[in-house]
Design a protein around this motif. Structure first.
Motif, PDB file in Angstrom:
ATOM      1  N   TRP A 140      86.967  37.688 -43.998  1.00 60.10           N
ATOM      2  CA  TRP A 140      85.968  37.891 -45.054  1.00 60.10           C
ATOM      3  C   TRP A 140      86.648  38.014 -46.414  1.00 60.10           C
ATOM      4  O   TRP A 140      86.244  37.357 -47.381  1.00 60.10           O
ATOM      5  N   ASP A 148      79.849  36.839 -50.391  1.00 60.39           N
ATOM      6  CA  ASP A 148      79.736  36.513 -48.976  1.00 60.39           C
ATOM      7  C   ASP A 148      79.220  37.747 -48.230  1.00 60.39           C
ATOM      8  O   ASP A 148      79.670  38.855 -48.501  1.00 60.39           O
ATOM      9  N   CYS A 159      86.345  35.509 -49.683  1.00 56.59           N
ATOM     10  CA  CYS A 159      85.916  36.000 -51.000  1.00 56.59           C
ATOM     11  C   CYS A 159      86.875  35.579 -52.111  1.00 56.59           C
ATOM     12  O   CYS A 159      86.499  35.563 -53.280  1.00 56.59           O
ATOM     13  N   TYR A 216      79.112  40.612 -45.614  1.00 55.21           N
ATOM     14  CA  TYR A 216      80.149  41.277 -44.853  1.00 55.21           C
ATOM     15  C   TYR A 216      79.901  41.075 -43.352  1.00 55.21           C
ATOM     16  O   TYR A 216      78.753  41.153 -42.912  1.00 55.21           O
ATOM     17  N   PRO A 217      80.957  40.820 -42.575  1.00 57.11           N
ATOM     18  CA  PRO A 217      80.765  40.508 -41.158  1.00 57.11           C
ATOM     19  C   PRO A 217      80.402  41.693 -40.278  1.00 57.11           C
ATOM     20  O   PRO A 217      80.365  41.558 -39.072  1.00 57.11           O
ATOM     21  N   GLY A 240      83.217  46.780 -47.974  1.00 59.55           N
ATOM     22  CA  GLY A 240      82.643  46.454 -46.680  1.00 59.55           C
ATOM     23  C   GLY A 240      82.392  47.695 -45.842  1.00 59.55           C
ATOM     24  O   GLY A 240      83.158  48.645 -45.884  1.00 59.55           O
ATOM     25  N   LYS A 247      87.452  41.251 -40.868  1.00 60.76           N
ATOM     26  CA  LYS A 247      87.494  41.742 -42.246  1.00 60.76           C
ATOM     27  C   LYS A 247      88.486  40.948 -43.082  1.00 60.76           C
ATOM     28  O   LYS A 247      88.206  40.610 -44.236  1.00 60.76           O
ATOM     29  N   ARG A 250      90.294  30.858 -44.396  1.00 60.70           N
ATOM     30  CA  ARG A 250      89.836  31.960 -43.539  1.00 60.70           C
ATOM     31  C   ARG A 250      90.489  31.870 -42.160  1.00 60.70           C
ATOM     32  O   ARG A 250      89.820  31.684 -41.156  1.00 60.70           O
TER      33      ARG A 250
END
Length: 119
Positions: A85, A115, A89, A117-118, A65, A82, A94
């Motif tokens: 995330w 997914d 994964c 990454y935020p 990430g 993070k 979450r």
């Protein structure tokens, strides 16, 4: 025959060195993160501080990430995003709380995550 074995072992040692491989030392921490022992795995959540948070931040940066997290020992909003995330994964809830299952994946992550990454 002894010369051939020594030669093969010498080539193997050179190959390991060229690939960046090392043998683990007794003081080595998995992932190369030195902030806490691999056995120190406290429950962490937003607002937590200290060495455990630094370890989780460092491990999550190795995980992937971009941008990387600041390893500052403060579990803030970016660390929360993070961790969520990484949990997603790996099929974990979450919730952003670092419990034993999340520690396990921080130390032994899946190779791929599809997914976004935020970031």
């Amino acid at each position: 025959m002894k010369h051939r074995i020594a030669s093969v072992l010498g080539v193997a040692a050179l190959a390991v060195g060229a690939l960046g491989g090392t043998t683990p030392s007794s003081g080595a921490t998995p992932g190369g993160c030195p902030y806490a022992s691999a056995t120190y795995r406290p429950v962490l959540q937003q607002g937590s501080t200290g060495a455990g948070v630094k370890q989780a931040q460092c491990l999550s940066n190795i995980w992937g990430g971009v941008p990387k997290l600041a390893v500052d020992g403060v579990f803030g909003g970016r660390t929360l995003a993070k961790i969520k995330w990484i949990q997603g994964c790996h099929g974990l809830a979450r919730d952003g709380i670092v419990r034993p299952q999340t520690w396990a994946v921080l130390y032994d992550p899946a190779l791929d995550c599809y997914d976004p990454y935020p970031g």
